[in-house]
Write a protein that holds these residues in place. Sequence first.
Motif, PDB file in Angstrom:
ATOM      1  N   GLY A  46       0.734  -1.304  -0.236  1.00  0.00           N
ATOM      2  CA  GLY A  46      -0.373  -0.079  -0.061  1.00  0.00           C
ATOM      3  C   GLY A  46       0.736   1.414  -0.202  1.00  0.00           C
ATOM      4  O   GLY A  46       0.505   2.294   0.768  1.00  0.00           O
ATOM      5  N   ALA A  47       1.875   1.027  -0.294  1.00  0.00           N
ATOM      6  CA  ALA A  47       2.878   2.334  -0.443  1.00  0.00           C
ATOM      7  C   ALA A  47       4.059   2.722  -1.725  1.00  0.00           C
ATOM      8  O   ALA A  47       4.260   1.164  -1.669  1.00  0.00           O
ATOM      9  N   TRP A  48       4.409   3.526  -2.052  1.00  0.00           N
ATOM     10  CA  TRP A  48       5.733   4.066  -2.444  1.00  0.00           C
ATOM     11  C   TRP A  48       7.013   4.100  -1.978  1.00  0.00           C
ATOM     12  O   TRP A  48       6.520   5.445  -1.083  1.00  0.00           O
ATOM     13  N   ARG A  49       8.025   3.618  -2.024  1.00  0.00           N
ATOM     14  CA  ARG A  49       9.200   3.998  -0.969  1.00  0.00           C
ATOM     15  C   ARG A  49      10.087   3.468  -1.922  1.00  0.00           C
ATOM     16  O   ARG A  49      10.725   2.477  -2.755  1.00  0.00           O
ATOM     17  N   CYS A  50      11.071   4.505  -1.704  1.00  0.00           N
ATOM     18  CA  CYS A  50      12.506   4.661  -2.049  1.00  0.00           C
ATOM     19  C   CYS A  50      13.665   3.767  -1.530  1.00  0.00           C
ATOM     20  O   CYS A  50      13.635   3.630   0.111  1.00  0.00           O
ATOM     21  N   ALA A  51      14.515   3.869  -1.657  1.00  0.00           N
ATOM     22  CA  ALA A  51      16.133   3.526  -1.173  1.00  0.00           C
ATOM     23  C   ALA A  51      16.366   3.696  -0.272  1.00  0.00           C
ATOM     24  O   ALA A  51      16.373   2.855   1.256  1.00  0.00           O
ATOM     25  N   ALA A  52      16.558   5.542   0.058  1.00  0.00           N
ATOM     26  CA  ALA A  52      16.748   6.181   1.048  1.00  0.00           C
ATOM     27  C   ALA A  52      15.790   5.775   2.352  1.00  0.00           C
ATOM     28  O   ALA A  52      15.439   6.467   3.460  1.00  0.00           O
ATOM     29  N   GLY A  53      14.657   5.503   1.579  1.00  0.00           N
ATOM     30  CA  GLY A  53      13.428   5.129   3.104  1.00  0.00           C
ATOM     31  C   GLY A  53      12.466   6.292   3.027  1.00  0.00           C
ATOM     32  O   GLY A  53      11.744   6.291   3.670  1.00  0.00           O
ATOM     33  N   HIS A  54      11.577   7.086   2.019  1.00  0.00           N
ATOM     34  CA  HIS A  54      11.274   7.652   1.920  1.00  0.00           C
ATOM     35  C   HIS A  54      10.023   7.062   1.497  1.00  0.00           C
ATOM     36  O   HIS A  54       9.952   6.030   0.763  1.00  0.00           O
ATOM     37  N   SER A  55       8.641   6.632   1.853  1.00  0.00           N
ATOM     38  CA  SER A  55       7.738   6.120   1.778  1.00  0.00           C
ATOM     39  C   SER A  55       6.431   7.433   1.400  1.00  0.00           C
ATOM     40  O   SER A  55       6.195   8.682   2.464  1.00  0.00           O
ATOM     41  N   PHE A  56       5.855   6.835   0.709  1.00  0.00           N
ATOM     42  CA  PHE A  56       4.056   7.590   0.548  1.00  0.00           C
ATOM     43  C   PHE A  56       2.992   6.870   0.075  1.00  0.00           C
ATOM     44  O   PHE A  56       3.420   5.447  -0.839  1.00  0.00           O
ATOM     45  N   ASP A  57       2.161   6.576   1.041  1.00  0.00           N
ATOM     46  CA  ASP A  57       0.469   5.851   0.784  1.00  0.00           C
ATOM     47  C   ASP A  57      -0.096   6.030   0.320  1.00  0.00           C
ATOM     48  O   ASP A  57       0.017   7.085  -0.589  1.00  0.00           O
ATOM     49  N   ILE A  58      -0.625   5.313  -0.491  1.00  0.00           N
ATOM     50  CA  ILE A  58      -1.304   4.693  -1.289  1.00  0.00           C
ATOM     51  C   ILE A  58      -2.187   5.386  -0.478  1.00  0.00           C
ATOM     52  O   ILE A  58      -3.115   4.528   0.272  1.00  0.00           O
ATOM     53  N   ALA A  59      -3.702   6.027  -1.444  1.00  0.00           N
ATOM     54  CA  ALA A  59      -4.918   6.274  -0.144  1.00  0.00           C
ATOM     55  C   ALA A  59      -5.449   5.543  -0.998  1.00  0.00           C
ATOM     56  O   ALA A  59      -5.624   4.822  -1.672  1.00  0.00           O
ATOM     57  N   LYS A  60      -6.387   5.854   0.254  1.00  0.00           N
ATOM     58  CA  LYS A  60      -7.406   4.781  -0.091  1.00  0.00           C
ATOM     59  C   LYS A  60      -8.199   4.175  -1.517  1.00  0.00           C
ATOM     60  O   LYS A  60      -9.198   4.004  -2.279  1.00  0.00           O
ATOM     61  N   GLN A  61      -8.527   6.018  -2.489  1.00  0.00           N
ATOM     62  CA  GLN A  61      -8.552   6.073  -3.242  1.00  0.00           C
ATOM     63  C   GLN A  61      -8.073   5.304  -4.844  1.00  0.00           C
ATOM     64  O   GLN A  61      -9.012   5.324  -5.837  1.00  0.00           O
ATOM     65  N   GLY A  62      -7.549   5.320  -4.269  1.00  0.00           N
ATOM     66  CA  GLY A  62      -5.886   4.766  -5.227  1.00  0.00           C
ATOM     67  C   GLY A  62      -5.200   5.387  -5.992  1.00  0.00           C
ATOM     68  O   GLY A  62      -4.755   5.196  -6.651  1.00  0.00           O
ATOM     69  N   TYR A  63      -5.116   6.807  -5.735  1.00  0.00           N
ATOM     70  CA  TYR A  63      -3.951   7.413  -5.641  1.00  0.00           C
ATOM     71  C   TYR A  63      -2.626   7.659  -4.805  1.00  0.00           C
ATOM     72  O   TYR A  63      -3.037   7.369  -3.669  1.00  0.00           O
ATOM     73  N   VAL A  64      -1.605   8.279  -5.414  1.00  0.00           N
ATOM     74  CA  VAL A  64      -0.757   8.697  -4.105  1.00  0.00           C
ATOM     75  C   VAL A  64       0.099   9.985  -4.556  1.00  0.00           C
ATOM     76  O   VAL A  64       0.463  10.193  -5.697  1.00  0.00           O
ATOM     77  N   ASN A  65      -0.019  10.750  -3.323  1.00  0.00           N
ATOM     78  CA  ASN A  65       0.506  11.679  -3.090  1.00  0.00           C
ATOM     79  C   ASN A  65       2.073  11.826  -3.538  1.00  0.00           C
ATOM     80  O   ASN A  65       2.860  11.948  -2.372  1.00  0.00           O
ATOM     81  N   LEU A  66       2.868  13.065  -4.474  1.00  0.00           N
ATOM     82  CA  LEU A  66       4.410  12.146  -4.669  1.00  0.00           C
ATOM     83  C   LEU A  66       4.314  14.234  -4.773  1.00  0.00           C
ATOM     84  O   LEU A  66       5.774  14.533  -5.669  1.00  0.00           O
ATOM     85  N   LEU A  67       3.323  15.047  -4.563  1.00  0.00           N
ATOM     86  CA  LEU A  67       4.323  16.162  -3.975  1.00  0.00           C
ATOM     87  C   LEU A  67       4.547  16.713  -2.502  1.00  0.00           C
ATOM     88  O   LEU A  67       3.435  17.343  -1.854  1.00  0.00           O
TER      89      LEU A  67
END
Length: 303
Positions: free
Chosen positions: A23-44
Amino acid sequence: MSFNAFKALACPLDGDPLTQAEGAWRCAAGHSFDIAKQGYVNLLPVQNKRSNDPGDSKAMVAARQRFLNAGYYQPIADAINHAALNGAPENLPLSCLDAGCGEGYYLRQLAQAASDNTQLELIGLDISKWAAMAAAKQSFHKEQSLYKEQSRQQEQGRQKDPSATWVVGSNANLPVQSASLDRLLCMFGFPVMSEFARVLKPGGVLLQVEAGANHLRELREIIYPTLKPERSGEQLVPEGFTAQVAETVSYSLTLNGKESIADLLAMTPHLYRASAEGRERAAALETLIVSVDVRVIKWIKNA
Ligand SMILES: C[S@@+](CC[C@H](N)C(=O)[O-])C[C@H]1O[C@@H](n2cnc3c(N)ncnc32)[C@H](O)[C@@H]1O
Ligand SMILES: [Zn+2]
């Protein structure tokens, strides 16, 4: 399956590739971005936000969704679909970003138009969270209604999954890996050519749609006391691109009823630019015959 969500996302903080898990997008440095329940991810990233609620408002997104889903701009979608798909290699993935996708109409149309031998990998990005949310919700609705469709399609030997990756982000700093895209759409949007050149593969295609001189002229004549002269249509070839054909799509559109006229006004910048009197004149209309006149410009990313 012919349709997949695009996966080559990049961390908006350091540009590292993101991977999706739990349920999230993560980079190797450990930054993590949750996928919202509606199905989009906030990368701003918050520091890149100029306001609390950037981009189109919830009401503008809803107006555009009603207007576009009614089919009034179908000829524009047809022109884009043709330009994006014509000559595309069969049986190879074709990745496509809609930069400033709004509520996702043009990507849904592209998915519908693609042949079964075209493996689309779709990503829609918008700075407005309302747009990304509306796009993700419609994408999922389609998938749900597809369950009923699926057995019928499987019988015919084909299965379509029109889901896409929906992202809140900015064209100024696309959270997408370099040279990862075959097609990029920028429709009535805010092009950032240096970023578009970075994310397109060599030979990739940028399709830009812009209002032409007569676009919505009759509506503008009603809401403004005088019409400003249109800026000249010619554009310099941006660095990293080769100019290709520009095509014009123009036709006359009849809008019956106050709601579609109000929706058209609400989805353009004219709603905010018009005076109160101008808006009142538009609100009084029951019917409007209006010119649609847009330019589709095709730029090829240099090899
Ligand atoms: C006129 S609308 C067009 C939407 C869609 N392309 C369409 O034609 O239906 C412009 C869109 O660009 C978005 N936008 C504004 N600034 C942006 C930026 N810097 N990066 C990405 N999207 C942006 C707005 O939120 C809005 O959804
Ligand atoms: Zn990171």
